[in-house]
Design a protein around this motif. Structure first.
Motif, short mmCIF file in Angstrom:
data_model
loop_
_atom_site.label_atom_id
_atom_site.label_comp_id
_atom_site.label_asym_id
_atom_site.label_seq_id
_atom_site.Cartn_x
_atom_site.Cartn_y
_atom_site.Cartn_z
N GLY A 278 0.78 -1.23 0.00
CA GLY A 278 0.00 0.00 0.00
C GLY A 278 0.81 1.27 0.00
N LEU A 279 2.09 1.20 0.32
CA LEU A 279 2.91 2.41 0.45
C LEU A 279 3.04 3.22 -0.84
N PRO A 280 3.28 2.62 -2.00
CA PRO A 280 3.44 3.43 -3.21
C PRO A 280 2.24 4.35 -3.48
N LEU A 281 1.04 3.81 -3.41
CA LEU A 281 -0.14 4.64 -3.63
C LEU A 281 -0.29 5.68 -2.53
N ALA A 282 -0.01 5.28 -1.29
CA ALA A 282 -0.16 6.21 -0.18
C ALA A 282 0.80 7.39 -0.32
N VAL A 283 2.07 7.10 -0.61
CA VAL A 283 3.06 8.17 -0.75
C VAL A 283 2.72 9.07 -1.93
N TYR A 284 2.33 8.46 -3.05
CA TYR A 284 1.99 9.25 -4.24
C TYR A 284 0.80 10.17 -3.97
N LEU A 285 -0.23 9.64 -3.33
CA LEU A 285 -1.43 10.42 -3.05
C LEU A 285 -1.15 11.54 -2.06
N LEU A 286 -0.47 11.21 -0.95
CA LEU A 286 -0.21 12.21 0.08
C LEU A 286 0.80 13.24 -0.37
N ARG A 287 1.77 12.83 -1.16
CA ARG A 287 2.77 13.79 -1.63
C ARG A 287 2.13 14.85 -2.51
N ASN A 288 1.23 14.44 -3.42
CA ASN A 288 0.54 15.41 -4.27
C ASN A 288 -0.30 16.38 -3.45
N TYR A 289 -0.92 15.87 -2.40
CA TYR A 289 -1.74 16.75 -1.56
C TYR A 289 -0.88 17.72 -0.77
N ILE A 290 0.15 17.20 -0.10
CA ILE A 290 0.98 18.05 0.75
C ILE A 290 1.73 19.09 -0.07
N ALA A 291 2.15 18.71 -1.29
CA ALA A 291 2.85 19.67 -2.15
C ALA A 291 1.93 20.81 -2.57
N GLY A 292 0.62 20.61 -2.53
CA GLY A 292 -0.32 21.65 -2.91
C GLY A 292 -0.74 22.55 -1.78
#
Length: 379
Positions: free
Chosen positions: A250-264
């Protein structure tokens, strides 16, 4: 002008129609599965769920009582009975016949003539054979009938599923697997996503590209290598091993999703906190985490649904002993190897999705916000 204020473009209508069709394609089979879960096995195998509210027709071949049960009435020999005696059911007879070639040659209540005897079948299934001479033989005549059965529903399917042996233990096992396997990836991914979004360090772009690449790695290809790794380091099959497996998957999707949110998130908030002397950990804990709750909740929904409904990973990393079976494994055992019990399958499906549905509807408002966040940035 193509687009006038107050009107919708053709693209908008196309999107709305497409979404409506997708919803319909999901809702109709689900509704059919729900109806089937309240029907018995015979009804499911003989007719579709869309006929559940109407009377269904089926052909019944009944065997009349033996000739030695015949009794003499008014100079003729009579054999009486009911076509539903052996079936154990009920219904309304619409047609009957005395030959397999013409099983519906006569209407209920009519009298059929045959060699040496007559047959009459009433709508309630009562039949009367009359013979001019005493009948002989060991077996009774066959009666072919067309029966209309009224719609009927039962809760026996759910009773069998909910109260089968070991179902309670499996329910607890599923929670034991699902809750840590949902929380651990969120904790790890949140730290990683913040670092990839707001911290400068060598190789950050490579790590982001690697995470995106891991999203397309087939799960099935990594099961056996990961299990061999667990065995080599002494983890074996147990809860710790399956928690780590679900975390890794589950980590790849979690990191990808959260990174896009936090970067915004607004850059000014992060910079102001750094000017005030806040450390990265304080910024993450006091600012980023509270603002990232929609993204965290959206991933939690995905991960919870995935782990709760999982059978493959649980079978590989947890085992199939009675004390370790999860819900999906228990329902598989209940269905058997052939899976022919469609009534049990339909009821089991709704039992297994009950908890995920509660979680989804309780957190659905965060799902869209978390998925769309970061896709559009202000100037």
């Amino acid at each position: 002008m193509d687009n006038i204020a107050g009107t919708k473009s053709s693209l908008t209508w196309a999107v709305n129609i497409a979404v409506g069709l997708l919803v319909l394609l999901w809702v109709v089979p689900t509704f059919g599965l729900l109806i089937s879960s309240f029907r018995d096995r015979d009804a499911i195998t003989t007719s579709g769920w869309w006929t559940a509210l109407s009377a269904s027709e089926q052909n019944i071949v009944a065997r009349a009582s033996a000739p030695d049960t015949a009794r003499q009435v008014d100079g003729v020999w009579v054999i009486e009975g009911n076509v539903f005696e052996d079936e154990g059911g009920a219904g309304t007879v619409s047609d009957f016949g005395i030959s397999i070639r013409e099983p519906a040659a006569f209407k209920a209540g009519e009298v059929a003539q045959d060699d040496g005897h007559t047959l009459s079948v009433a709508e309630n299934g009562d039949y009367v054979f009359t013979y001019a001479e005493q009948p002989s033989g060991k077996r009774g005549e066959r009666v072919f009938t067309t029966v209309k059965t009224p719609p009927s529903f039962t809760t026996a399917n759910y009773t069998r599923v909910l109260f089968s042996e070991g179902i309670g233990r499996s329910f607890v096992n599923t929670f034991t697997v699902t809750i840590p396997a949902t929380i651990i990836p969120i904790l790890v991914a949140a730290f990683c996503a913040y670092a990839l979004a707001w911290m400068d360090f060598p190789g950050r772009a490579i790590l982001i590209a690697l995470i995106v690449g891991l999203l397309v790695v087939p799960l099935q290809m990594s099961l056996i290598p990961l299990l061999r790794l667990h065995n080599s380091i002494g983890l074996g099959k147990g809860y710790l091993g399956i928690w780590l497996a679900h975390t890794g998957f589950g980590l790849p999707l979690a990191v990808y999703l959260l990174r896009n949110y936090i970067a915004g998130l607004p850059k000014e908030i992060i910079e102001s906190a750094k000017v005030d002397g806040a450390t990265d950990f304080e910024i993450f804990r006091r600012i980023v985490l509270p603002l990232s709750f929609p993204a965290l909740a959206s991933f939690a929904i995905f991960q919870f649904l995935w782990v709760w409904n999982d059978l493959l990973v649980a079978t590989v990393f947890l085992g199939n002993t009675e004390s370790q079976l999860v819900m999906t494994g228990r329902l598989r055992e209940l269905l058997g190897s052939r899976g022919g019990d469609w009534d049990i399958l339909a009821a089991s499906a709704f039992v297994s999705i009950a908890v995920p549905l509660v979680v989804f509807f309780a957190m659905q408002k965060f799902l869209v916000r978390g998925l769309l966040a970061g896709s559009v940035k202000g100037g």
